[in-house]
Design a protein around this motif. Structure first.
Motif, PDB file in Angstrom:
ATOM      1  N   ALA A  50      26.869  72.984  -9.239  1.00  0.00           N
ATOM      2  CA  ALA A  50      28.596  73.003  -8.070  1.00  0.00           C
ATOM      3  C   ALA A  50      29.086  72.907  -6.784  1.00  0.00           C
ATOM      4  CB  ALA A  50      28.480  74.676  -7.365  1.00  0.00           C
ATOM      5  N   ASP A  51      30.153  71.946  -7.543  1.00  0.00           N
ATOM      6  CA  ASP A  51      30.121  71.436  -5.942  1.00  0.00           C
ATOM      7  C   ASP A  51      30.947  73.155  -4.890  1.00  0.00           C
ATOM      8  OD1 ASP A  51      32.372  70.496  -3.956  1.00  0.00           O
ATOM      9  OD2 ASP A  51      33.556  68.860  -6.146  1.00  0.00           O
ATOM     10  N   PHE A  52      30.505  72.393  -3.569  1.00  0.00           N
ATOM     11  CA  PHE A  52      30.444  72.869  -2.902  1.00  0.00           C
ATOM     12  C   PHE A  52      31.951  73.641  -2.520  1.00  0.00           C
ATOM     13  CE2 PHE A  52      30.521  73.508   1.719  1.00  0.00           C
ATOM     14  CZ  PHE A  52      29.805  74.990   2.177  1.00  0.00           C
ATOM     15  N   PHE A  74      22.974  74.512  -3.135  1.00  0.00           N
ATOM     16  CA  PHE A  74      24.357  73.765  -4.099  1.00  0.00           C
ATOM     17  C   PHE A  74      24.031  72.612  -3.920  1.00  0.00           C
ATOM     18  CE2 PHE A  74      25.671  78.147  -2.642  1.00  0.00           C
ATOM     19  CZ  PHE A  74      26.739  79.091  -3.768  1.00  0.00           C
ATOM     20  N   ASP A  75      24.575  71.912  -5.776  1.00  0.00           N
ATOM     21  CA  ASP A  75      24.770  70.194  -5.330  1.00  0.00           C
ATOM     22  C   ASP A  75      24.735  70.070  -6.561  1.00  0.00           C
ATOM     23  OD1 ASP A  75      22.821  68.450  -3.663  1.00  0.00           O
ATOM     24  OD2 ASP A  75      23.530  67.343  -5.451  1.00  0.00           O
ATOM     25  N   LYS A  76      25.464  69.319  -6.285  1.00  0.00           N
ATOM     26  CA  LYS A  76      26.876  68.834  -7.892  1.00  0.00           C
ATOM     27  C   LYS A  76      26.013  68.160  -8.533  1.00  0.00           C
ATOM     28  CE  LYS A  76      29.629  64.989  -6.008  1.00  0.00           C
ATOM     29  NZ  LYS A  76      30.825  64.509  -5.614  1.00  0.00           N
ATOM     30  N   PRO A  97      25.687  66.610   4.271  1.00  0.00           N
ATOM     31  CA  PRO A  97      26.311  66.576   2.964  1.00  0.00           C
ATOM     32  C   PRO A  97      25.785  64.952   3.086  1.00  0.00           C
ATOM     33  CG  PRO A  97      27.231  66.350   5.455  1.00  0.00           C
ATOM     34  CD  PRO A  97      25.978  67.438   5.305  1.00  0.00           C
ATOM     35  N   SER A  98      26.190  63.829   2.166  1.00  0.00           N
ATOM     36  CA  SER A  98      26.420  62.820   1.371  1.00  0.00           C
ATOM     37  C   SER A  98      26.228  62.309   2.477  1.00  0.00           C
ATOM     38  CB  SER A  98      26.981  62.678   0.334  1.00  0.00           C
ATOM     39  OG  SER A  98      26.679  63.456  -1.123  1.00  0.00           O
ATOM     40  N   CYS A  99      26.388  60.791   2.930  1.00  0.00           N
ATOM     41  CA  CYS A  99      26.265  60.361   4.729  1.00  0.00           C
ATOM     42  C   CYS A  99      26.365  59.026   3.637  1.00  0.00           C
ATOM     43  CB  CYS A  99      25.733  60.947   5.867  1.00  0.00           C
ATOM     44  SG  CYS A  99      24.218  60.409   5.961  1.00  0.00           S
TER      45      CYS A  99
HETATM   46  C1  LIG Z   1      22.069  63.964   1.807  1.00  0.00           C
HETATM   47  S1  LIG Z   1      21.768  64.776   0.021  1.00  0.00           S
HETATM   48  C2  LIG Z   1      21.260  66.084   0.791  1.00  0.00           C
HETATM   49  C3  LIG Z   1      19.941  66.003   1.154  1.00  0.00           C
HETATM   50  C4  LIG Z   1      18.675  67.418   1.260  1.00  0.00           C
HETATM   51  N1  LIG Z   1      20.088  68.262   2.216  1.00  0.00           N
HETATM   52  C5  LIG Z   1      17.338  67.716   1.470  1.00  0.00           C
HETATM   53  O1  LIG Z   1      16.850  67.007   3.130  1.00  0.00           O
HETATM   54  O2  LIG Z   1      16.351  67.064   0.487  1.00  0.00           O
HETATM   55  C6  LIG Z   1      23.639  65.043  -0.200  1.00  0.00           C
HETATM   56  C7  LIG Z   1      23.406  65.898  -1.191  1.00  0.00           C
HETATM   57  O3  LIG Z   1      24.966  66.249  -1.738  1.00  0.00           O
HETATM   58  C8  LIG Z   1      25.221  65.888  -2.871  1.00  0.00           C
HETATM   59  N2  LIG Z   1      26.768  66.646  -2.768  1.00  0.00           N
HETATM   60  C9  LIG Z   1      27.889  65.718  -2.361  1.00  0.00           C
HETATM   61  N3  LIG Z   1      28.956  66.055  -2.931  1.00  0.00           N
HETATM   62  C10 LIG Z   1      28.919  67.103  -2.779  1.00  0.00           C
HETATM   63  C11 LIG Z   1      29.329  68.414  -3.106  1.00  0.00           C
HETATM   64  N4  LIG Z   1      30.553  67.974  -3.107  1.00  0.00           N
HETATM   65  N5  LIG Z   1      29.174  69.478  -3.558  1.00  0.00           N
HETATM   66  C12 LIG Z   1      28.361  69.796  -3.848  1.00  0.00           C
HETATM   67  N6  LIG Z   1      26.809  68.858  -2.953  1.00  0.00           N
HETATM   68  C13 LIG Z   1      26.873  67.474  -3.198  1.00  0.00           C
HETATM   69  C14 LIG Z   1      24.375  65.204  -3.067  1.00  0.00           C
HETATM   70  O4  LIG Z   1      24.361  65.065  -5.101  1.00  0.00           O
HETATM   71  C15 LIG Z   1      23.101  64.979  -2.833  1.00  0.00           C
HETATM   72  O5  LIG Z   1      22.664  65.537  -3.303  1.00  0.00           O
END
Ligand SMILES: C[S@@+](CC[C@H](N)C(=O)[O-])C[C@H]1O[C@@H](n2cnc3c(N)ncnc32)[C@H](O)[C@@H]1O
Length: 683
Positions: free
Chosen positions: A445-447, A418-420, A467-469
């Motif tokens: 999708a928004d997780f 999933f990714d939004k 998650p985003s950090c």
């Molecule tokens: C740290 S990155 C993930 C990196 C990934 N795990 C990798 O190794 O390539 C965080 C991701 O979370 C996504 N994201 C943020 N909020 C989200 C949500 N509510 N639902 C789904 N995805 C989300 C962002 O778009 C971003 O792509």
């Protein structure tokens, strides 16, 4: 957790190297001996000689119209187009300029503006090494050099700037001011002036080409006079001495912070003394370890042979000579060392000498190898899904960990990703295609809006939540430490990550000549709001932990002591981190709701305690109710979570200064094993 099988590399790896790798200092120490050729130095040295022939010295706008058109046709994807449009808009205000200088000025502008507004946008690498950039190495090197070299705060203070930035850009701005360069040539603009002044004073020199170069050359006597005054005031003879003085000052701060044993580093004003190795993950879906090691070894041998000789700049001749001697000695040692080292912790990970450039290597372009840091490879291995499992990657794009999960599954099973963000998800899809990860199902999708109890998720056994950090652990990879605000942010990271708060505080203050800037009066209101917001989150987290009976301050420094210091350092950053922590906590709690969960990994590339231990502490009760408990994914790994609650010793941290990889945090939850002793014994 079953132990992954270890393969023997075809290249001989000395026992000492493997032992070190197990300690995870391997590649730091080893690589310091192997090849000191980080990206910056590589690029910078090639600019000083080796790459000179390749670097487009000419290429004023008029000359390069056709290349420009070709460039646009070649890289017609939307992000490149957006970048080019923005770059063109900025560049139109400037007089004609060489391609390298134009690109570097634009990158410096974007980075400094984003940094001062604390927006976390494109990184130095993406602005200078993206596919549409011409003469990448030269552009990267000039941009680094303009941003990198530390400056002189005393001078900045005496010039009336209350918040001196400790970077070379500050010197360049000061020289511009003193020489009245942009004042008399406003069309030049401050970023072009910075780049060209750097090139004139410290780089390759300038040729009398277009009006921009001519303007800077005309101001040369004034620029040099201003530089001499600067050196005189600092009591040094050369800029190198000045920089060395500054370098020593910063280093002591870093060392103080680095002393904290259990914390994740990542802050401070300088990159680690020893550059990180070039980590590569072998994609076992497409290649086998032995073949990849052989090919990489051949690649390293061939690039070593063809490495061009350095041509020496007159003024830097002496220093360069000394550097060259050291390099030769390092090269000699390198001959006796293996070039490709198999990591002792992760069975599909290889370490190559720092700065090894593989972006265009067929192994990478064909997806047999993924350029992924060691820390970033740890979460999927920590989850270690078993063939046949259905796994959810909650925030998956661009998919480095998703494709790693697919490789561990051997495409036997399903990975629901999933990714939004639609653009990032598109990158995930193309990465999945490139790596042959056919078991990935990418979903936009928004997780948080996904229902884990829906029938389609009944079979989900593993969950990865990355998650985003704040990304505070990856500042060196992103090269954010070159930006003016970094010392500030680094100090906050250091404070949160170090176990010894006294040392961390000392590091945050050192060196006293470069105090962290206080909020400006105009921004005070917004910053206060963010600080209040951050305080609220901290209080909520503390309350939540008290309710769960966690005495967070009884062991180690405790959240209560650690968190307020973050806010004192940088309220804006603290507010951002607090907001992220809220999302992370909600996402982790949501992820725990999949009914058939066997294992769940939560990871961040942050060093902040609020995004890491505090988030985990906040769901412990919930996890226990779901039948899950914390488990140790890497028993041999030495760096652990901050000891804020019982069980935190099972958490994993990596330190950007000491572990040869980014600062990361990993927590593994595992289904509680039934207690056999309590079970009824057969009659
Ligand atoms: C740290 S990155 C993930 C990196 C990934 N795990 C990798 O190794 O390539 C965080 C991701 O979370 C996504 N994201 C943020 N909020 C989200 C949500 N509510 N639902 C789904 N995805 C989300 C962002 O778009 C971003 O792509």
């Amino acid at each position: 957790m079953p132990k992954p099988k270890r393969r023997n590399p075809v290249v001989p790896v000395p026992k000492a190297a493997v032992r070190q790798s197990e300690n995870s200092r391997t590649h730091t120490k080893n690589s310091s001996r192997i090849a000191r050729q980080d990206h910056v130095r590589n690029a910078a040295s090639s600019r000083n000689g080796g790459d000179r022939g390749k670097r487009p010295r000419e290429g004023n706008d008029a000359d390069s119209k056709h290349t420009d058109i070709k460039r646009r046709k070649l890289h017609a994807n939307s992000s490149s187009r957006r970048w080019l449009d923005a770059s063109d808009r900025a560049c139109k205000q400037w007089p004609p300029l060489s391609v390298v200088h134009k690109q570097a000025a634009f990158a410096v502008q974007r980075l400094l503006e984003a940094d001062s507004s604390r927006k976390h946008g494109a990184s130095l690498k993406s602005l200078t090494l993206a596919p549409h950039i011409e003469a990448k190495k030269a552009t990267f090197a000039v941009t680094c050099q303009v941003l990198k070299l530390p400056g002189m705060a005393t001078r900045a203070r005496s010039s009336g700037n209350p918040h001196p930035s400790p970077k070379f850009t500050q010197i360049l701005e000061h020289l511009d001011e003193q020489a009245e360069l942009t004042a008399s040539e406003p069309k030049l603009g401050k970023y072009v002036a910075m780049v060209l002044s750097y090139e004139l004073l410290r780089g390759q020199g300038l040729q009398r080409k277009g009006p921009a170069e001519r303007a800077v050359l005309a101001a040369e006597p004034k620029l040099r006079a201003a530089m001499d005054t600067l050196l005189l005031e600092a009591g040094v003879k050369t800029l190198d001495e000045l920089l060395a003085k500054r370098h020593r000052g910063l280093k002591s701060g870093c060392h103080a912070r680095g002393g904290g044993g259990g914390g994740g580093g990542g802050g401070g004003g300088l990159a680690p003394e020893v550059p990180h190795p070039r980590w590569v993950r072998v994609n076992l879906l497409k290649a086998n370890l032995d073949d990849v090691i052989r090919q990489l070894d051949e690649h390293l041998q061939s690039t070593k042979k063809t490495k061009p000789h350095q041509e020496e700049n007159k003024r830097q001749q002496q220093t360069e000579k000394r550097k060259q001697q050291k390099k030769d000695a390092a090269m000699q040692q390198q001959e006796q060392q293996p070039q490709v080292v198999l990591d002792a912790l992760l069975p599909d990970l290889l370490a190559l000498p720092p700065g090894t450039d593989l972006h265009d290597h067929p192994l990478v372009t064909r997806g047999s190898v993924v350029l992924q840091s060691k820390a970033s490879c740890m979460p999927a291995r920590a989850l270690n899904p078993e063939p046949g499992w259905t796994v959810v990657d909650c925030c998956a794009a661009p998919g480095n960990k998703t494709t790693h999960l697919a490789a561990i599954l051997g495409n036997k099973g399903r990975v629901l990703a999933f990714d939004k963000d639609p653009k990032r998800l598109a990158r995930l899809r193309s990465n999945a295609a490139l790596t042959g990860a056919s078991c990935i199902e990418a979903r936009l999708a928004d997780f948080l809006s996904v229902d884990p109890t829906a029938p389609e998720f009944r079979e989900v056994r593993g969950v990865l939540l990355d998650p985003s950090c704040s990304g505070s652990g990856t500042i060196f990879t992103r090269m954010d430490h070159l930006l003016p605000s970094h010392r500030h942010r680094g100090a906050a990271a250091a404070t949160t990550g170090a176990t010894d708060t006294t040392e961390a505080a000392a590091a945050a203050h050192a060196p006293s000549t470069f105090p962290a800037s206080a909020p400006t009066s105009t921004a005070t209101k917004g910053k206060k709001k963010k600080k209040d917001e951050a305080d609220n989150v901290v209080q909520q987290q503390q309350q939540q932990q008290r309710e769960q009976g966690l005495d967070v301050s009884s062991e180690g420094p405790g959240l209560a002591q650690l968190l307020p210091q973050v806010h004192e350092r940088d309220p804006v950053e603290a507010g951002r981190v607090a907001q992220l922590a809220r999302f992370q906590a909600a996402a982790l709690s949501h992820a725990l709701r999949f009914p058939s969960l066997e294992r769940l990994v939560y990871s961040t590339c942050s060093v902040h305690v609020e995004e890491n231990e505090a988030v985990v502490a906040g769901v412990l009760q919930e996890a226990a109710e779901a039948g899950l408990e914390l488990a140790d994914p890497f028993p041999s790994w030495h760096r652990r979570g901050l000891p804020l609650f019982p069980g935190a010793e099972k958490l994993i941290r990596t330190d950007a200064y000491q572990d040869g990889t980014d600062g990361f945090f990993i927590a593994l939850f595992r289904r509680r094993q039934p207690d056999v002793s309590m079970q009824e014994k057969p009659m």
